[in-house]
Write a protein that holds these residues in place. Sequence first.
Motif, PDB file in Angstrom:
ATOM      1  N   GLN A   1       0.851  -1.191   0.000  1.00 37.07           N
ATOM      2  CA  GLN A   1       0.000   0.000   0.000  1.00 37.07           C
ATOM      3  C   GLN A   1       0.888   1.242   0.000  1.00 37.07           C
ATOM      4  O   GLN A   1       2.006   1.220   0.497  1.00 37.07           O
ATOM      5  N   VAL A   2       0.355   2.315  -0.561  1.00 36.10           N
ATOM      6  CA  VAL A   2       1.075   3.581  -0.656  1.00 36.10           C
ATOM      7  C   VAL A   2       0.311   4.640   0.122  1.00 36.10           C
ATOM      8  O   VAL A   2      -0.914   4.743   0.018  1.00 36.10           O
ATOM      9  N   GLN A   3       1.034   5.409   0.906  1.00 36.07           N
ATOM     10  CA  GLN A   3       0.432   6.528   1.623  1.00 36.07           C
ATOM     11  C   GLN A   3       0.994   7.833   1.072  1.00 36.07           C
ATOM     12  O   GLN A   3       2.197   7.939   0.825  1.00 36.07           O
ATOM     13  N   CYS A  22       4.163  16.737  -1.276  1.00 37.58           N
ATOM     14  CA  CYS A  22       3.476  15.466  -1.043  1.00 37.58           C
ATOM     15  C   CYS A  22       4.541  14.383  -0.942  1.00 37.58           C
ATOM     16  O   CYS A  22       5.283  14.154  -1.893  1.00 37.58           O
ATOM     17  N   VAL A  23       4.592  13.751   0.223  1.00 40.20           N
ATOM     18  CA  VAL A  23       5.566  12.689   0.449  1.00 40.20           C
ATOM     19  C   VAL A  23       4.869  11.342   0.380  1.00 40.20           C
ATOM     20  O   VAL A  23       3.835  11.133   1.028  1.00 40.20           O
ATOM     21  N   ALA A  24       5.459  10.439  -0.386  1.00 41.08           N
ATOM     22  CA  ALA A  24       4.911   9.089  -0.525  1.00 41.08           C
ATOM     23  C   ALA A  24       5.679   8.122   0.353  1.00 41.08           C
ATOM     24  O   ALA A  24       6.897   8.242   0.517  1.00 41.08           O
ATOM     25  N   ALA A 101      -2.103  12.868  -5.651  1.00 45.89           N
ATOM     26  CA  ALA A 101      -2.547  11.582  -6.169  1.00 45.89           C
ATOM     27  C   ALA A 101      -1.404  10.912  -6.922  1.00 45.89           C
ATOM     28  O   ALA A 101      -0.498  11.584  -7.419  1.00 45.89           O
ATOM     29  N   ALA A 102      -1.479   9.605  -7.004  1.00 44.18           N
ATOM     30  CA  ALA A 102      -0.463   8.855  -7.739  1.00 44.18           C
ATOM     31  C   ALA A 102      -1.120   7.654  -8.402  1.00 44.18           C
ATOM     32  O   ALA A 102      -2.153   7.155  -7.945  1.00 44.18           O
ATOM     33  N   ARG A 103      -0.491   7.205  -9.474  1.00 44.74           N
ATOM     34  CA  ARG A 103      -1.066   6.042 -10.130  1.00 44.74           C
ATOM     35  C   ARG A 103       0.025   5.204 -10.773  1.00 44.74           C
ATOM     36  O   ARG A 103       1.119   5.692 -11.069  1.00 44.74           O
ATOM     37  N   TYR A 116      -6.465   7.337 -11.014  1.00 42.84           N
ATOM     38  CA  TYR A 116      -5.428   7.380  -9.979  1.00 42.84           C
ATOM     39  C   TYR A 116      -5.712   6.348  -8.890  1.00 42.84           C
ATOM     40  O   TYR A 116      -6.858   6.169  -8.466  1.00 42.84           O
ATOM     41  N   ASN A 117      -4.645   5.688  -8.436  1.00 46.51           N
ATOM     42  CA  ASN A 117      -4.779   4.592  -7.487  1.00 46.51           C
ATOM     43  C   ASN A 117      -4.667   5.025  -6.032  1.00 46.51           C
ATOM     44  O   ASN A 117      -5.199   4.373  -5.139  1.00 46.51           O
ATOM     45  N   TYR A 118      -3.911   6.090  -5.785  1.00 51.46           N
ATOM     46  CA  TYR A 118      -3.628   6.498  -4.406  1.00 51.46           C
ATOM     47  C   TYR A 118      -3.926   7.986  -4.234  1.00 51.46           C
ATOM     48  O   TYR A 118      -3.643   8.787  -5.135  1.00 51.46           O
TER      49      TYR A 118
END
Length: 129
Positions: A1-3, A22-24, A101-103, A116-118
């Motif tokens: 999982q990604v936060q 934005c930090v992942a 957001a990220a994908r 986008y997934n996250y």
Amino acid sequence: QVQLVESGGGLVQAGDSLRLSCVASGRAISNYVSMHVMGWFRQAPGKEREFVSAVTWSGEHTYYADSVKGRFTISRDNAKNTVYLQMNSLKPEDTAVYYCAARRYSSDSVYIKNTYNYWGQGTQVTVSS
């Protein structure tokens, strides 16, 4: 999982600047496939969440909504797992909650939020006139 965790929002006056970060974190974040595109969306009260900007893994390709083109700049630092949104010449109409957001790698348009997934929790940006 990604936060994803955003920061940098606040209350500013028209014409001012802000930089959002934005930090992942999480599994597989430093991965071309898993985090191919990172971007920013925003949502004003009573409105739909809308695309603001996006950047691909290498940073070579960037995308902007017409409303922010020439004022906002997106960038990413993969070594720090961070994406930035530099916002200059802010206007009252930029007031919104900004979401990171990220994908994963996809051929879908980067402008479509459902691809986008996250997602992060959002950071409030308020621009007073």
